[in-house]
Structures are given as structure tokens and as C-alpha cells.
Motif scaffolding. Structure first.
Motif, mmCIF file in Angstrom:
data_model
loop_
_atom_site.group_PDB
_atom_site.id
_atom_site.type_symbol
_atom_site.label_atom_id
_atom_site.label_comp_id
_atom_site.label_asym_id
_atom_site.label_seq_id
_atom_site.Cartn_x
_atom_site.Cartn_y
_atom_site.Cartn_z
ATOM 1 N N SER A 1 4.209 34.669 18.140
ATOM 2 C CA SER A 1 3.599 35.859 17.557
ATOM 3 C C SER A 1 3.410 36.882 18.673
ATOM 4 O O SER A 1 2.598 36.688 19.585
ATOM 5 C CB SER A 1 2.249 35.518 16.926
ATOM 6 O OG SER A 1 2.408 34.604 15.860
ATOM 7 N N ALA A 2 4.179 37.960 18.626
ATOM 8 C CA ALA A 2 4.102 38.976 19.675
ATOM 9 C C ALA A 2 4.801 40.235 19.189
ATOM 10 O O ALA A 2 5.758 40.172 18.411
ATOM 11 C CB ALA A 2 4.752 38.482 20.960
ATOM 12 N N GLU A 3 4.331 41.368 19.662
ATOM 13 C CA GLU A 3 4.974 42.640 19.359
ATOM 14 C C GLU A 3 5.281 43.340 20.673
ATOM 15 O O GLU A 3 4.376 43.684 21.444
ATOM 16 C CB GLU A 3 4.083 43.517 18.479
ATOM 17 C CG GLU A 3 4.761 44.810 18.043
ATOM 18 C CD GLU A 3 3.979 45.573 16.988
ATOM 19 O OE1 GLU A 3 4.390 46.701 16.650
ATOM 20 O OE2 GLU A 3 2.962 45.038 16.503
ATOM 21 N N LEU A 4 6.564 43.520 20.950
ATOM 22 C CA LEU A 4 7.008 44.137 22.187
ATOM 23 C C LEU A 4 7.440 45.576 21.935
ATOM 24 O O LEU A 4 7.973 45.898 20.877
ATOM 25 C CB LEU A 4 8.201 43.373 22.775
ATOM 26 C CG LEU A 4 7.973 41.914 23.182
ATOM 27 C CD1 LEU A 4 9.308 41.255 23.521
ATOM 28 C CD2 LEU A 4 7.023 41.844 24.369
ATOM 29 N N SER A 5 7.237 46.433 22.921
ATOM 30 C CA SER A 5 7.832 47.768 22.856
ATOM 31 C C SER A 5 9.246 47.684 23.414
ATOM 32 O O SER A 5 9.559 46.815 24.225
ATOM 33 C CB SER A 5 6.992 48.767 23.657
ATOM 34 O OG SER A 5 6.899 48.356 25.014
ATOM 35 N N PRO A 6 10.146 48.555 22.984
ATOM 36 C CA PRO A 6 11.552 48.441 23.375
ATOM 37 C C PRO A 6 11.787 48.843 24.829
ATOM 38 O O PRO A 6 11.041 49.647 25.393
ATOM 39 C CB PRO A 6 12.274 49.387 22.415
ATOM 40 C CG PRO A 6 11.239 50.346 21.973
ATOM 41 C CD PRO A 6 9.942 49.612 21.971
ATOM 42 N N PRO A 7 12.845 48.298 25.438
ATOM 43 C CA PRO A 7 13.137 48.580 26.847
ATOM 44 C C PRO A 7 13.948 49.864 27.028
ATOM 45 O O PRO A 7 14.362 50.513 26.059
ATOM 46 C CB PRO A 7 13.955 47.363 27.264
ATOM 47 C CG PRO A 7 14.675 46.950 26.020
ATOM 48 C CD PRO A 7 13.724 47.250 24.896
ATOM 49 N N LEU A 8 14.218 50.192 28.280
ATOM 50 C CA LEU A 8 14.919 51.419 28.631
ATOM 51 C C LEU A 8 16.350 51.462 28.114
ATOM 52 O O LEU A 8 16.919 52.550 27.957
ATOM 53 C CB LEU A 8 14.936 51.579 30.158
ATOM 54 C CG LEU A 8 13.586 51.772 30.842
ATOM 55 C CD1 LEU A 8 13.739 51.627 32.353
ATOM 56 C CD2 LEU A 8 12.993 53.127 30.493
ATOM 57 N N ASN A 9 16.946 50.295 27.853
ATOM 58 C CA ASN A 9 18.337 50.271 27.409
ATOM 59 C C ASN A 9 18.496 50.449 25.905
ATOM 60 O O ASN A 9 19.602 50.341 25.391
ATOM 61 C CB ASN A 9 19.031 48.979 27.854
ATOM 62 C CG ASN A 9 18.258 47.720 27.537
ATOM 63 O OD1 ASN A 9 17.159 47.530 28.036
ATOM 64 N ND2 ASN A 9 18.814 46.835 26.733
ATOM 65 N N THR A 10 17.425 50.772 25.173
ATOM 66 C CA THR A 10 17.534 51.122 23.760
ATOM 67 C C THR A 10 17.550 52.652 23.633
ATOM 68 O O THR A 10 16.880 53.356 24.384
ATOM 69 C CB THR A 10 16.365 50.543 22.948
ATOM 70 O OG1 THR A 10 15.124 50.979 23.521
ATOM 71 C CG2 THR A 10 16.404 49.024 22.961
ATOM 72 N N SER A 11 18.302 53.155 22.662
ATOM 73 C CA SER A 11 18.574 54.597 22.604
ATOM 74 C C SER A 11 17.334 55.489 22.534
ATOM 75 O O SER A 11 17.344 56.571 23.139
ATOM 76 C CB SER A 11 19.516 54.897 21.438
ATOM 77 O OG SER A 11 18.998 54.443 20.214
ATOM 78 N N PRO A 12 16.235 55.109 21.855
ATOM 79 C CA PRO A 12 15.084 56.009 21.856
ATOM 80 C C PRO A 12 14.474 56.186 23.248
ATOM 81 O O PRO A 12 13.717 57.141 23.464
ATOM 82 C CB PRO A 12 14.090 55.313 20.915
ATOM 83 C CG PRO A 12 14.918 54.423 20.075
ATOM 84 C CD PRO A 12 16.016 53.966 20.958
#
Length: 543
Positions: free
Chosen positions: A527-538
């Protein structure tokens, strides 16, 4: 009296080195299943045809050998298309063998309504395959399969479709000799090689950019030697992760999407691009500037030039070309200073990760410290998978399978079954709760085949990447928050041992170490919620 078409088919697969295939039985392809069992090829029976093609892709990525999916007619064949598209975009050598309606019931130009009939089954595969064949006579089955297998494996590798009318499988037939396909060998221009050596020798800030074609050709050792000779940093694409060891003195260990690594591209006065087409995901949709000088090494001249036109093209196999570049190349000083700079970049990027997303840093550290040697990581299209694809330190070639060719959600779990069946090390699948549900029925396959796979489901209650996009845009969450099952109870209902933890701390490490050293399949839910890394388009920094 000849053998049946099914026996000729299986004999041809044996001849081209196939020892494992993935498939689903149907009324039209049952003779193939009988013939496979008699010949000794292991046939892994899946619960959905898409999983057969994903598993064949996973097998191909981790072994470099031909992955084979055996499916039935019409909807069975159509169910593979998304997975075949991923294999095409990632240049995976996958052979799809599908039956078609009986030849005796087919009428040219007419769709009669025969069970599973499609007006043009081969045509469905045209956009997502390297080539397609439909067998026109029973005696052509073996020769067609051999030709298709060779074509699938030949650079640039990719999926190939073979369709066989079902009545041919039960027909006694002969084996027609197949003509060896003519290969056009393109001799390297000696003058071009010498010009490339001269440019690399006189460059002040050379850079080596390495793509999946280099990994598939086995060029890692030669590239490592070349980088040390000219004191050039190595940046790898997603498809080339692990091509040089993590401790190589010239390896930039983080993605080019990190500004600290991207600066290496911006500063380079010469880029040597080996086995890459500079796709949008790696270049932030081509926002990286054209380098002052670009030397491309590629088997396909059009592929090499379609995005960043090279000043010099060396056409040929990546390993062969790089090995020939090394001959007579004078070593340059500067390797110690380069290694120090790359170490500094590594420290800065890791510090950034810890500051921006400490859970991701903890997750990556846990993977690096607990996974057994030789294990293969398989990522799905999910936030945790993006962190793995960009920042996990891949130990060796073919130890990461990442679906960033086409970006196909649902790839991870079924592809990991193919990895596990290859017996190249334990498969460890990192998937989200949404993507896992695409192929949850394959838990039955994992149990039935006793495949050594650990599935890590990072459960954030929905499509976390899309939720992030909506939040960032100030939009309400629509369609991204999911009602999920009890994943632990669900896995156990299939006979798969499972457990759940909160976050990536001590309990996660302990269970991950235990699970990945088991003999049987298992599921670990986090159970975890991560924010996306630099290699994702946003989060791309180039605007």
C-alpha cells in the motif's frame, strides 16, 4: 505418406531452436497441442491470448531467442494485437502462429459467417508486425515457419505472423524445401570508419548514446572499451539498460531526463549513437538539441536518420561496427576526471530523488539490496514501474523488461511469466493495481506451471499516473479511482501465497527477500502512493 501439418509445424519450431511456447487451445488448433506434447516443446497454457503474446515477448527479451505464441482463429488471434504491438515497438522477436478457418470453407472476397471467420486475418496484424504469412498449401507449413522464424530474429528483430488454415493441421503433407533468404550485406566504408575515428579522437567532449539495438547485438563490451578509450560518458536508453556494468567508469547511471545527466548531451561536441532511433520518450519529444556532430551506428539507415540526421552513418551490426572503430583508435586522457564527474552527478541525482520522493528512494534501495543475483525485473506501465525503468541499477543485459516501446498497460505480469519460463533467474514483476487486473487470471497459469515469479503490486487505489495528471491540471479525479479486490485473498484463492505491507520500509524488505528466494510463485502487495519520476512526460524539464 507424409506427417500431418501439425507435426511439420512443430518439427520446424524444433529446427529453429524453440523449446518453450505459450498459448491457448481452441477448436481450430488442438492438433498443434498434441504435436507439441509429442515433440517435447514445453507449452505454457495461459488464460488469455494477449497473455500468450506478452509471455512470448518476455521470454524473447530475457533470452534473445524466439518467443512463440500459439493461438486460435479470429477473436483468439485478435486478442494478441496489443501485445504484438508492444513487441513490434520494442523489436522483440516474437512468432505468432494462429489458425484460420478451414480452407475448404473460404471463398475469395466473401465473408460467409464461418465460426471465427475474419475477412483478412493476416491484414489485422500488418500494422504491428515486421511481416506476415498465410500458408496456402499444407506442404508449405514447415518452410513458412522456418522462414518466419529467421525473419523475426534477423536485425532489426520483431514480431512475425503466420496463419494456417485449420484443416491443414490434420492433413498429411510433405516438407517443401525453403529457399534461404538472400541477405544484403552492406560493407562498411573504410573511409567512413576512419573519419569516425578521427572525429572521436579530436573531440573535446564526446558522448556515447546507446539504444536497444546495441543490447540486442551484444555490443556492451565493445562499447565499454570504446568509452574508456575516448573518455566518453555512456547514456543508455530504456531498451539498453544494463548493457554495461553498473560500476563501469563511463556509465551515466541515471536517465537523460534528469537535468544533471541531460547536461552531458548539451555539452557534447560529438555524439556517437549506437543502435538507437532517438524516440520521443528518450528525447522528451525531440526537445534535446541536435548535437554539433552526430555519428550514427545502425543496421537500418532510415531508422538512424528519422529523428536526428547524422553527419556520418556507419551502417551495420552494432557490435561489429564498434569493434572495428576500436582498431587503431588512440586512447585519450581524461577517464579519471570523467569518472569523478559521473560520480558527482550520481550523488546529485540520488539526493534529488530522496528529497522529491523519499518513498521511491526507499523502494529502489530495497530492490537493489534484497533481490537475488540473476533475477530479472519486469515493469508494468505504472508509477513504481517508471521509477524502476529510469533509476534502478540494472546489473546486466536482459535483466530488465520495460514496456516503453509502445507503452502497453498490462504488460508486466504476463510478460514475467515468459521470463520465469525461460529459467534465466527469478522473475520479479513490479506492477500497479490497475495494470495487474488486466491479467489477474494468469495467477492460475503461474500455479499450474509452477513458475518462479514474485509479483509486487503497488496498490495506490487506481491509475496513479492519470490521477497525478488530473491533480496537476487542477481537474477533478474522474475514472482514476478504482474499487479493488482484496489482492491477498484473491491470490490465495488461486493457491498463490501472498501478503501485504504498508510502504517500502523494513517489513517490505524482509518479505521481498523471503518471497524472491522461494521456489513457487507469490504476490506481495504494497500500500503506497508514489509521485512520478523525471522520466515521465509531465515532469520533463525541457520545454
Amino acid at each position: 505418406m507424409g506427417q500431418t501439418g501439425a507435426h511439420r509445424l512443430v518439427a520446424a519450431l524444433t529446427e529453429v531452436g524453440v523449446d518453450v511456447a505459450f498459448g491457448l487451445p481452441g477448436v481450430h488448433n488442438l492438433p498443434v497441442w498434441d504435436a507439441l506434447s509429442e515433440r517435447g516443446i514445453r507449452l505454457v497454457g495461459v488464460r488469455h491470448e494477449q497473455a500468450a503474446a506478452f509471455a512470448a515477448d518476455g521470454y524473447a527479451r530475457t533470452t534473445g531467442r524466439l518467443g512463440v505464441a500459439v493461438v486460435t482463429t479470429g477473436p483468439g488471434a485478435a486478442n494478441t494485437l496489443a501485445a504484438v504491438g508492444e513487441a513490434m515497438a520494442s523489436a522483440s522477436p516474437v512468432l505468432v502462429i494462429a489458425t484460420d478457418i478451414p480452407s475448404t470453407l473460404r471463398r475469395p472476397g466473401v465473408t460467409r459467417g464461418v465460426l471465427h471467420e475474419t475477412s483478412d486475418q493476416q491484414g489485422m496484424f500488418a500494422p504491428v508486425t515486421k511481416a506476415g504469412f498465410t500458408v496456402e498449401h499444407p506442404d508449405e507449413i514447415a518452410s513458412t515457419v522456418r522462414t518466419a522464424a529467421r525473419l523475426s530474429l534477423r536485425a532489426q528483430s520483431g514480431p512475425v505472423y503466420v496463419g494456417i488454415p485449420t484443416d491443414f493441421l490434420s492433413t498429411d503433407c510433405l516438407d517443401r524445401a525453403d529457399a534461404e533468404p538472400t541477405e544484403l550485406l552492406h560493407a562498411l566504408d573504410i573511409a567512413d570508419l576512419e573519419r569516425a575515428r578521427q572525429v572521436l579522437s579530436t573531440a573535446t567532449r564526446p558522448l556515447i548514446w546507446v539504444g536497444g539495438g546495441a543490447l540486442r547485438s551484444g555490443a556492451g563490451e565493445a562499447i565499454g572499451q570504446l568509452a574508456e578509450t575516448v573518455a566518453a560518458p555512456i547514456i543508455t536508453t530504456f531498451g539498453a539498460r544494463g548493457i554495461v556494468p553498473p560500476d563501469h567508469p563511463c556509465r551515466a547511471s541515471n536517465p537523460v531526463h534528469a537535468p544533471e545527466v541531460g547536461a552531458l548531451w548539451d555539452e557534447a561536441d560529438v555524439v556517437l549513437a549506437v543502435g538507437t532511433d532517438f524516440d520521443g520518450l528518450m528525447t522528451q519529444n525531440w526537445r534535446m538539441p541536435q548535437p554539433p556532430r552526430l555519428i550514427a551506428v545502425n543496421i537500418d539507415s532510415a531508422d538512424a536518420a528519422k529523428n536526428y540526421p547524422p553527419d556520418l552513418l556507419l551502417r551495420g551490426d552494432a557490435r561489429e561496427v564498434v569493434e572495428r572503430l576500436l582498431v587503431g583508435l588512440t586512447p585519450r586522457p581524461g577517464i579519471d576526471a570523467l569518472t569523478r564527474r559521473l560520480d558527482e552527478i550520481e550523488v546529485r541525482v540520488r539526493r534529488r530523488v530522496r528529497k522529491e520522493e523519499p518513498q521511491a528512494a526507499e523502494f529502489l534501495a530495497a530492490l537493489g539490496e534484497t533481490l537475488p543475483d540473476g533475477s530479472v525485473l519486469v515493469s508494468d506501465m505504472c508509477v513504481a514501474g517508471y521509477w524502476v525503468g529510469g533509476f534502478y541499477r540494472v546489473a546486466a543485459p536482459r535483466k530488465l523488461a520495460y514496456p516503453m516501446g509502445w507503452g502497453t498497460l498490462g504488460f508486466g505480469f504476463p510478460a514475467s511469466l515468459g521470463v520465469a519460463a525461460a529459467e534465466q533467474g527469478r522473475a520479479v514483476c513490479v506492477t500497479g493495481d490497475g495494470g495487474f487486473l488486466y491479467g489477474v487470471g494468469e495467477l492460475a497459469t503461474a500455479v499450474q506451471e509452477n513458475l518462479p515469479v514474485t509479483v509486487v503490486i503497488v496498490d495506490d487505489g487506481g491509475y496513479g499516473m492519470l490521477r497525478y495528471d488530473q491533480t496537476r491540471a487542477g481537474l477533478p479525479h474522474r475514472g482514476v479511482d478504482l474499487v479493488n479486490p482484496d489482492f491477498v485473498g484473491l491470490a490465495k484463492s488461486f493457491g498463490v501465497y501472498a501478503d501485504r505491507v504498508d510502504g517500502f520500509g523494513r517489513a517490505f524488505r524482509r518479505l521481498l527477500r523471503e518471497f524472491t528466494r522461494a521456489d513457487e510463485p507469490n504476490v506481495l502487495v504494497v500500500s503506497a502512493e508514489l509521485s512520478p519520476p523525471l522520466n515521465t512526460s509531465p515532469r520533463w524539464y525541457r520545454k
